[in-house]
Design a protein around this motif. Structure first.
Motif, PDB file in Angstrom:
ATOM      1  N   ALA A  44       0.812  -1.215  -0.021  1.00 36.77           N
ATOM      2  CA  ALA A  44      -0.013   0.153  -0.174  1.00 36.77           C
ATOM      3  C   ALA A  44       0.893   1.081  -0.093  1.00 36.77           C
ATOM      4  N   GLY A  45       0.941   2.076  -1.333  1.00 44.62           N
ATOM      5  CA  GLY A  45       1.805   3.343  -1.113  1.00 44.62           C
ATOM      6  C   GLY A  45       3.055   2.888  -1.197  1.00 44.62           C
ATOM      7  N   LEU A  46       3.847   4.150  -1.231  1.00 45.91           N
ATOM      8  CA  LEU A  46       5.124   4.096  -1.507  1.00 45.91           C
ATOM      9  C   LEU A  46       6.013   4.351  -0.206  1.00 45.91           C
ATOM     10  N   SER A  47       5.990   5.808   0.160  1.00 44.76           N
ATOM     11  CA  SER A  47       6.838   6.238   1.132  1.00 44.76           C
ATOM     12  C   SER A  47       6.130   7.510   1.779  1.00 44.76           C
ATOM     13  N   LEU A  48       6.563   7.817   2.977  1.00 43.87           N
ATOM     14  CA  LEU A  48       6.215   9.141   3.733  1.00 43.87           C
ATOM     15  C   LEU A  48       7.308   9.759   4.218  1.00 43.87           C
ATOM     16  N   CYS A  49       7.371  11.004   4.037  1.00 41.96           N
ATOM     17  CA  CYS A  49       8.496  11.811   4.849  1.00 41.96           C
ATOM     18  C   CYS A  49       7.918  12.508   6.127  1.00 41.96           C
ATOM     19  N   LEU A  50       8.251  11.927   7.275  1.00 49.40           N
ATOM     20  CA  LEU A  50       7.848  12.417   8.481  1.00 49.40           C
ATOM     21  C   LEU A  50       8.554  13.632   8.592  1.00 49.40           C
ATOM     22  N   GLN A  51       7.782  14.892   9.002  1.00 48.89           N
ATOM     23  CA  GLN A  51       8.274  16.101   9.213  1.00 48.89           C
ATOM     24  C   GLN A  51       8.178  16.532  10.589  1.00 48.89           C
ATOM     25  N   PRO A  52       8.824  17.472  11.079  1.00 42.13           N
ATOM     26  CA  PRO A  52       8.912  18.038  12.409  1.00 42.13           C
ATOM     27  C   PRO A  52       7.513  18.023  13.124  1.00 42.13           C
ATOM     28  N   ASN A  59       6.728  11.502  19.168  1.00 43.38           N
ATOM     29  CA  ASN A  59       7.675  11.609  20.049  1.00 43.38           C
ATOM     30  C   ASN A  59       7.082  11.324  21.369  1.00 43.38           C
ATOM     31  N   LYS A  60       5.829  11.862  21.538  1.00 45.31           N
ATOM     32  CA  LYS A  60       5.054  11.629  22.882  1.00 45.31           C
ATOM     33  C   LYS A  60       4.547  10.047  23.353  1.00 45.31           C
ATOM     34  N   VAL A  61       4.857   9.303  22.460  1.00 46.64           N
ATOM     35  CA  VAL A  61       4.673   7.780  22.605  1.00 46.64           C
ATOM     36  C   VAL A  61       5.914   7.312  22.706  1.00 46.64           C
ATOM     37  N   PRO A  62       6.225   6.811  23.976  1.00 46.23           N
ATOM     38  CA  PRO A  62       7.542   6.489  24.404  1.00 46.23           C
ATOM     39  C   PRO A  62       8.083   5.343  23.677  1.00 46.23           C
ATOM     40  N   GLY A  63       9.402   5.287  23.102  1.00 47.22           N
ATOM     41  CA  GLY A  63       9.975   4.463  22.235  1.00 47.22           C
ATOM     42  C   GLY A  63       9.446   4.257  20.942  1.00 47.22           C
ATOM     43  N   LEU A  64       8.572   5.036  20.290  1.00 49.80           N
ATOM     44  CA  LEU A  64       7.631   4.726  19.076  1.00 49.80           C
ATOM     45  C   LEU A  64       8.851   5.266  17.869  1.00 49.80           C
ATOM     46  N   VAL A  65       9.186   6.530  17.873  1.00 50.46           N
ATOM     47  CA  VAL A  65       9.891   6.891  16.994  1.00 50.46           C
ATOM     48  C   VAL A  65      11.390   6.329  16.966  1.00 50.46           C
ATOM     49  N   GLU A  66      12.053   5.800  17.930  1.00 49.91           N
ATOM     50  CA  GLU A  66      13.192   5.009  17.819  1.00 49.91           C
ATOM     51  C   GLU A  66      12.781   3.657  17.141  1.00 49.91           C
ATOM     52  N   VAL A 104      13.931  17.498  16.237  1.00 48.20           N
ATOM     53  CA  VAL A 104      13.238  16.709  15.274  1.00 48.20           C
ATOM     54  C   VAL A 104      13.542  17.196  13.675  1.00 48.20           C
ATOM     55  N   GLY A 105      13.637  16.485  12.767  1.00 51.78           N
ATOM     56  CA  GLY A 105      13.832  16.933  11.363  1.00 51.78           C
ATOM     57  C   GLY A 105      12.956  16.399  10.466  1.00 51.78           C
ATOM     58  N   LEU A 106      13.527  15.624   9.560  1.00 54.50           N
ATOM     59  CA  LEU A 106      12.881  15.030   8.773  1.00 54.50           C
ATOM     60  C   LEU A 106      13.199  13.378   8.556  1.00 54.50           C
ATOM     61  N   VAL A 107      12.442  12.712   8.292  1.00 52.85           N
ATOM     62  CA  VAL A 107      12.709  11.050   8.307  1.00 52.85           C
ATOM     63  C   VAL A 107      12.026  10.329   7.107  1.00 52.85           C
ATOM     64  N   GLY A 108      12.572   9.942   6.179  1.00 51.95           N
ATOM     65  CA  GLY A 108      12.153   9.149   5.059  1.00 51.95           C
ATOM     66  C   GLY A 108      11.730   7.726   5.693  1.00 51.95           C
ATOM     67  N   VAL A 109      10.425   7.230   5.127  1.00 58.66           N
ATOM     68  CA  VAL A 109      10.197   5.869   5.804  1.00 58.66           C
ATOM     69  C   VAL A 109       9.370   5.384   4.609  1.00 58.66           C
ATOM     70  N   ARG A 110       9.459   4.011   4.462  1.00 57.92           N
ATOM     71  CA  ARG A 110       8.669   3.186   3.617  1.00 57.92           C
ATOM     72  C   ARG A 110       7.340   2.890   4.112  1.00 57.92           C
ATOM     73  N   ARG A 111       6.256   3.319   3.455  1.00 61.56           N
ATOM     74  CA  ARG A 111       4.953   3.454   4.195  1.00 61.56           C
ATOM     75  C   ARG A 111       4.711   1.992   4.741  1.00 61.56           C
ATOM     76  N   ALA A 112       4.670   0.883   3.902  1.00 57.38           N
ATOM     77  CA  ALA A 112       4.239  -0.362   4.626  1.00 57.38           C
ATOM     78  C   ALA A 112       5.044  -0.709   5.735  1.00 57.38           C
ATOM     79  N   ALA A 113       6.402  -0.410   5.626  1.00 55.81           N
ATOM     80  CA  ALA A 113       7.128  -0.797   7.040  1.00 55.81           C
ATOM     81  C   ALA A 113       6.798   0.331   8.114  1.00 55.81           C
ATOM     82  N   PHE A 114       6.564   1.591   7.702  1.00 59.98           N
ATOM     83  CA  PHE A 114       5.967   2.233   9.066  1.00 59.98           C
ATOM     84  C   PHE A 114       4.686   1.929   9.350  1.00 59.98           C
ATOM     85  N   HIS A 115       3.907   1.602   8.429  1.00 62.81           N
ATOM     86  CA  HIS A 115       2.260   1.180   8.964  1.00 62.81           C
ATOM     87  C   HIS A 115       2.550  -0.113  10.021  1.00 62.81           C
ATOM     88  N   GLN A 116       3.503  -1.034   9.278  1.00 58.88           N
ATOM     89  CA  GLN A 116       3.661  -2.323  10.175  1.00 58.88           C
ATOM     90  C   GLN A 116       4.251  -1.821  11.652  1.00 58.88           C
TER      91      GLN A 116
END
Length: 406
Positions: A44-52, A59-66, A104-116
């Motif tokens: 589903a989809g390609l990618s997302l660029c997570l922005q600040p 970041n308010k969800v402990p451990g999620l961004v990491e 926080v800056g920008l993080v490129g992610v594959r949408r399917a992996a991020f969704h998972q």
């Protein structure tokens, strides 16, 4: 803590739904997610660029961004392959500066992996996800909402949050059928191994401009990058299905993109599976809620992708909604109709103007990137040189996107 009867029905297990549910669970609510698909969709989809602005919420969800498998972005780059005005338009390290100054800056992610990752985080938090539940209707009482699903089952909760995207059945149930607006632009894109020509360059969001065409590409992990080429074409449906092999081969071998410099042609020729899709948005809503049901994310304000703000604006919705629940219903007890009206109305007062402005700007930016004619293309290139000439002009240009709403 809330009574177990404070059940919240979250419709949609895409990007916003799992994040909202994690917050709700942490506040003492009892969220259950209902999703139309039978499980996470790997393509589903390609990618997302997570922005600040989005990362500030995550970041308010402990451990999620990491736990996110992605790649931090250090630079923006803008280049022209127009023969009459070829070269570097601008390069900026503003993503690196943002990360250093704000955390926080920008993080490129594959949408399917991020969704998972989001689905796993929700499941780890003990949130049930009911796959194969397509909403087909709902009814409300003074203190409850009952949702009906295509499979014949029903669910009843205190209130409903619709996070079910561009093709939101929750939105249709509230406001009736609407036609999605085709923007006139079509994208073809894919994911490939980072080509040799880009391996020695810093992680960057690259924008390459040609005649009536634009391409964006960025890394999404340590070995892969995502790209999308935009041009004006007849309407294409937003199915996210892969092109057939002949169509993909023709695009790789015969389109102008395959010959572009600055790494653009290399990523096109390196991609086996291509996806082609039209870009759509919908009419602006005057309200996102009726009674005990409220929309957020793409269900409320779907946007074309030219600012990369779709998911990030959904996370802003989530952040403010949770703040308002804390403000108006600190006990997490079943809220009255009056309390929900206060929460949803305040959410709309803040969020509708902001999201509406960004939807319009995204469409405008898409239009400006694929202008026709040499003179118009040179003018476009000059505008990018001017906007990105120094940090002050960049900060002014981007301040309305990254304004801190959290």
């Amino acid at each position: 803590m809330a009574d177990a009867s404070t059940k919240v029905l979250v419709v949609g297990a895409g990007i916003a739904g799992p994040v909202l549910s994690i917050f709700l669970k942490s506040k003492g609510y009892d969220p259950v997610i209902y999703e139309r698909t039978d499980g996470p969709i790997s393509d589903a989809g390609l990618s997302l660029c997570l922005q600040p602005n989005g990362l500030l919420v995550l970041n308010k969800v402990p451990g999620l961004v990491e736990s996110i498998d992605g790649r931090s972005i250090d630079f923006f780059g803008f280049y022209s392959v127009l023969p009459e005005d070829k070269g570097t338009l601008a390069e900026s390290d503003i993503p690196k500066v943002l990360r250093e100054h704000r955390g926080v800056g920008l993080v490129g992610v594959r949408r399917a992996a991020f969704h998972q990752t989001l689905v796993h985080a929700a499941e780890k938090a003990g949130i049930p996800i009911m796959w194969g539940h397509k909403l087909v209707g709902l009814s409300q009482g003074d203190d409850y909402v009952t949702v009906k699903f295509e499979n014949g089952s029903e669910a009843t909760g205190s209130f409903v949050i619709g996070c079910d995207g561009l093709h939101s059945n929750t939105r249709t149930s509230l406001f009736g059928e609407e036609k999605a607006d085709f923007t006139g632009l079509v994208q073809t894109g894919g994911i490939c191994t980072i080509p040799e020509s880009l391996k020695s360059t810093p992680p960057m969001v690259r924008n390459v401009f040609g005649h009536a065409a634009h391409m964006v590409m960025y890394p999404i992990n340590g070995t892969q990058c995502s790209w999308a080429a935009t041009q004006r074409e007849p309407e294409a449906k937003e199915t996210w299905k892969a092109m057939n092999k002949d169509g993909a081969r023709e695009f790789r071998e015969k389109t102008t993109f395959a010959s572009w410099d600055y790494g653009a042609g290399d990523v096109v020729k390196s991609t086996e599976t291509l996806i082609k899709y039209g870009l759509y948005d919908r009419p602006e809503l005057a309200a996102w809620h009726k009674g005990r049901v409220c929309l957020i994310g793409d269900a409320a304000h779907p946007t074309s992708p030219h600012l990369g703000q779709g998911a990030n604006q959904a996370f802003e919705d989530v952040g403010l909604l949770v703040e308002l629940l804390d403000k108006h219903n600190p006990s997490s007890a079943p809220p009255s109709a009056a309390v929900l009206e206060a929460i949803f109305s305040e959410l709309e007062k803040v969020r509708i103007p902001r999201t509406a402005a960004l939807v319009k700007q995204a469409r405008t930016q898409g239009e400006s990137r694929v202008v026709d004619g040499v003179e118009a293309c040179i003018k476009r290139n000059a505008a990018y040189r001017e906007i990105w000439k120094d940090h002050d002009s960049v900060a002014k240009h981007m301040s309305h996107i990254y304004e801190d709403k959290q």
